[in-house]
Design a protein around this motif. Structure first.
Motif, PDB file in Angstrom:
ATOM      1  N   MET A 261      -3.804  32.136  26.380  1.00 53.58           N
ATOM      2  CA  MET A 261      -4.125  30.748  26.264  1.00 53.58           C
ATOM      3  C   MET A 261      -4.424  30.610  24.458  1.00 53.58           C
ATOM      4  SD  MET A 261      -8.036  31.350  26.687  1.00 53.58           S
ATOM      5  CE  MET A 261      -9.134  32.780  25.784  1.00 53.58           C
ATOM      6  N   ARG A 262      -4.563  29.359  24.185  1.00 48.08           N
ATOM      7  CA  ARG A 262      -4.606  29.031  22.813  1.00 48.08           C
ATOM      8  C   ARG A 262      -5.998  29.262  22.266  1.00 48.08           C
ATOM      9  NH1 ARG A 262      -3.055  23.211  23.015  1.00 48.08           N
ATOM     10  NH2 ARG A 262      -4.622  23.242  24.897  1.00 48.08           N
ATOM     11  N   THR A 263      -6.164  29.979  21.024  1.00 49.47           N
ATOM     12  CA  THR A 263      -7.459  30.310  20.699  1.00 49.47           C
ATOM     13  C   THR A 263      -7.399  30.116  18.983  1.00 49.47           C
ATOM     14  OG1 THR A 263      -7.675  32.148  22.497  1.00 49.47           O
ATOM     15  CG2 THR A 263      -9.264  32.106  20.174  1.00 49.47           C
ATOM     16  N   VAL A 264      -8.396  29.231  18.721  1.00 50.07           N
ATOM     17  CA  VAL A 264      -8.690  28.991  17.121  1.00 50.07           C
ATOM     18  C   VAL A 264      -9.484  30.175  16.670  1.00 50.07           C
ATOM     19  CG1 VAL A 264      -9.287  27.282  15.365  1.00 50.07           C
ATOM     20  CG2 VAL A 264      -8.160  26.580  17.476  1.00 50.07           C
ATOM     21  N   VAL A 265      -8.801  30.781  15.536  1.00 49.33           N
ATOM     22  CA  VAL A 265      -9.742  31.823  14.934  1.00 49.33           C
ATOM     23  C   VAL A 265     -10.037  31.447  13.613  1.00 49.33           C
ATOM     24  CG1 VAL A 265      -9.762  34.347  14.468  1.00 49.33           C
ATOM     25  CG2 VAL A 265      -8.625  33.448  16.625  1.00 49.33           C
ATOM     26  N   CYS A 266     -11.011  31.673  13.070  1.00 52.35           N
ATOM     27  CA  CYS A 266     -11.528  31.569  11.813  1.00 52.35           C
ATOM     28  C   CYS A 266     -11.204  33.103  11.112  1.00 52.35           C
ATOM     29  CB  CYS A 266     -12.891  31.128  11.433  1.00 52.35           C
ATOM     30  SG  CYS A 266     -13.209  30.940   9.750  1.00 52.35           S
ATOM     31  N   ALA A 267     -10.101  33.370  10.625  1.00 54.36           N
ATOM     32  CA  ALA A 267      -9.757  34.514  10.245  1.00 54.36           C
ATOM     33  C   ALA A 267     -10.621  35.210   8.980  1.00 54.36           C
ATOM     34  CB  ALA A 267      -8.404  34.860   9.869  1.00 54.36           C
ATOM     35  N   GLU A 268     -10.929  34.185   8.060  1.00 52.52           N
ATOM     36  CA  GLU A 268     -11.875  34.624   7.085  1.00 52.52           C
ATOM     37  C   GLU A 268     -12.136  33.074   6.374  1.00 52.52           C
ATOM     38  OE1 GLU A 268      -9.107  36.645   4.111  1.00 52.52           O
ATOM     39  OE2 GLU A 268      -7.584  35.125   4.388  1.00 52.52           O
ATOM     40  N   PRO A 269     -12.944  33.272   5.496  1.00 47.88           N
ATOM     41  CA  PRO A 269     -13.313  32.000   4.990  1.00 47.88           C
ATOM     42  C   PRO A 269     -12.149  31.265   4.351  1.00 47.88           C
ATOM     43  CG  PRO A 269     -14.894  33.580   3.966  1.00 47.88           C
ATOM     44  CD  PRO A 269     -13.608  34.334   4.623  1.00 47.88           C
ATOM     45  N   GLY A 270     -12.039  29.733   4.615  1.00 47.93           N
ATOM     46  CA  GLY A 270     -10.890  28.742   4.389  1.00 47.93           C
ATOM     47  C   GLY A 270      -9.604  29.121   4.988  1.00 47.93           C
ATOM     48  N   HIS A 271      -9.858  29.734   6.107  1.00 45.09           N
ATOM     49  CA  HIS A 271      -8.540  30.309   6.668  1.00 45.09           C
ATOM     50  C   HIS A 271      -8.572  30.300   8.485  1.00 45.09           C
ATOM     51  CE1 HIS A 271      -4.524  31.508   7.119  1.00 45.09           C
ATOM     52  NE2 HIS A 271      -4.697  32.480   7.833  1.00 45.09           N
ATOM     53  N   MET A 272      -7.933  29.303   9.015  1.00 47.29           N
ATOM     54  CA  MET A 272      -8.118  29.142  10.506  1.00 47.29           C
ATOM     55  C   MET A 272      -6.589  29.518  11.009  1.00 47.29           C
ATOM     56  SD  MET A 272     -11.123  28.322  11.069  1.00 47.29           S
ATOM     57  CE  MET A 272     -11.276  26.988  12.703  1.00 47.29           C
ATOM     58  N   THR A 273      -6.397  30.186  12.039  1.00 42.53           N
ATOM     59  CA  THR A 273      -5.381  30.247  12.740  1.00 42.53           C
ATOM     60  C   THR A 273      -5.481  30.018  14.046  1.00 42.53           C
ATOM     61  OG1 THR A 273      -5.975  32.650  13.364  1.00 42.53           O
ATOM     62  CG2 THR A 273      -4.769  32.331  11.142  1.00 42.53           C
ATOM     63  N   LEU A 274      -4.310  29.734  14.816  1.00 46.30           N
ATOM     64  CA  LEU A 274      -3.932  29.521  16.061  1.00 46.30           C
ATOM     65  C   LEU A 274      -3.222  30.751  16.605  1.00 46.30           C
ATOM     66  CD1 LEU A 274      -4.328  27.523  18.548  1.00 46.30           C
ATOM     67  CD2 LEU A 274      -1.988  26.460  17.961  1.00 46.30           C
ATOM     68  N   GLU A 275      -4.052  31.291  17.652  1.00 45.65           N
ATOM     69  CA  GLU A 275      -3.493  32.636  18.038  1.00 45.65           C
ATOM     70  C   GLU A 275      -3.447  32.413  19.756  1.00 45.65           C
ATOM     71  OE1 GLU A 275      -6.043  35.908  17.414  1.00 45.65           O
ATOM     72  OE2 GLU A 275      -5.861  35.456  15.195  1.00 45.65           O
ATOM     73  N   GLN A 276      -2.333  33.246  20.228  1.00 43.24           N
ATOM     74  CA  GLN A 276      -2.290  33.412  21.843  1.00 43.24           C
ATOM     75  C   GLN A 276      -2.958  34.650  22.188  1.00 43.24           C
ATOM     76  OE1 GLN A 276      -0.962  31.241  24.185  1.00 43.24           O
ATOM     77  NE2 GLN A 276      -0.538  29.609  22.730  1.00 43.24           N
ATOM     78  N   ARG A 277      -3.962  34.230  23.146  1.00 44.31           N
ATOM     79  CA  ARG A 277      -4.581  35.555  23.625  1.00 44.31           C
ATOM     80  C   ARG A 277      -4.645  35.612  25.092  1.00 44.31           C
ATOM     81  NH1 ARG A 277     -10.342  36.071  20.143  1.00 44.31           N
ATOM     82  NH2 ARG A 277      -9.188  36.767  18.250  1.00 44.31           N
TER      83      ARG A 277
END
Ligand SMILES: [Zn+2]
Ligand SMILES: [Zn+2]
Length: 127
Positions: A1-17
């Motif tokens: 499924m698609r998951t939006v992750v705030c990996a670190e301040p100022g950086h969002m990623t779209l991951e498949q989990r």
């Protein structure tokens, strides 16, 4: 499924989990709406207290119940639901006195544990 992750301040990623599985007292919620509030903005900006990364944001959530655990009511499947994002321990002094909003081990979804910026979210309990 698609998951939006705030990996670190100022950086969002779209991951498949992997899609979550449903525990006995849990439910799976297909997320339909997410509010973005100051907490999310501060987390993204790196100035939200008590915050750690990476984190899936999202605590103002609404959606559709797609599965309930073995302890849940199967008639809830297909119903719309919203999420109360505060989790209390049920054991501390405040909780024992019915003041769960003052729980000493309060956890907020999307802050202390991963939130709902994903296709399907595992809800810890149903009221
Ligand atoms: Zn909020
Ligand atoms: Zn408590």
């Amino acid at each position: 499924m698609r998951t939006v992750v705030c990996a670190e301040p100022g950086h969002m990623t779209l991951e498949q989990r992997d899609s979550p599985s449903c525990g006995a007292e849990e439910a799976l919620l297909r997320i339909r709406r997410i509010g973005v509030c100051g907490t999310d903005i501060h987390a993204y900006g790196g100035n939200q207290p008590y915050f750690s990364y990476p984190r899936v944001l999202g605590h103002e959530l609404a959606g559709e119940i797609v599965e309930v655990g073995s302890e849940g009511d199967p008639d809830l499947v297909g119903k719309r639901a919203y999420v109360i994002p505060y989790l209390h321990c049920g054991e501390c002094r405040a909780c024992r006195h019915g003041r769960t909003n003052c729980c000493q081990r309060m956890q907020v979804i999307g802050v202390h544990r991963d939130g709902g910026m994903c296709d399907t979210w595992r809800c810890p309990s149903i009221i």
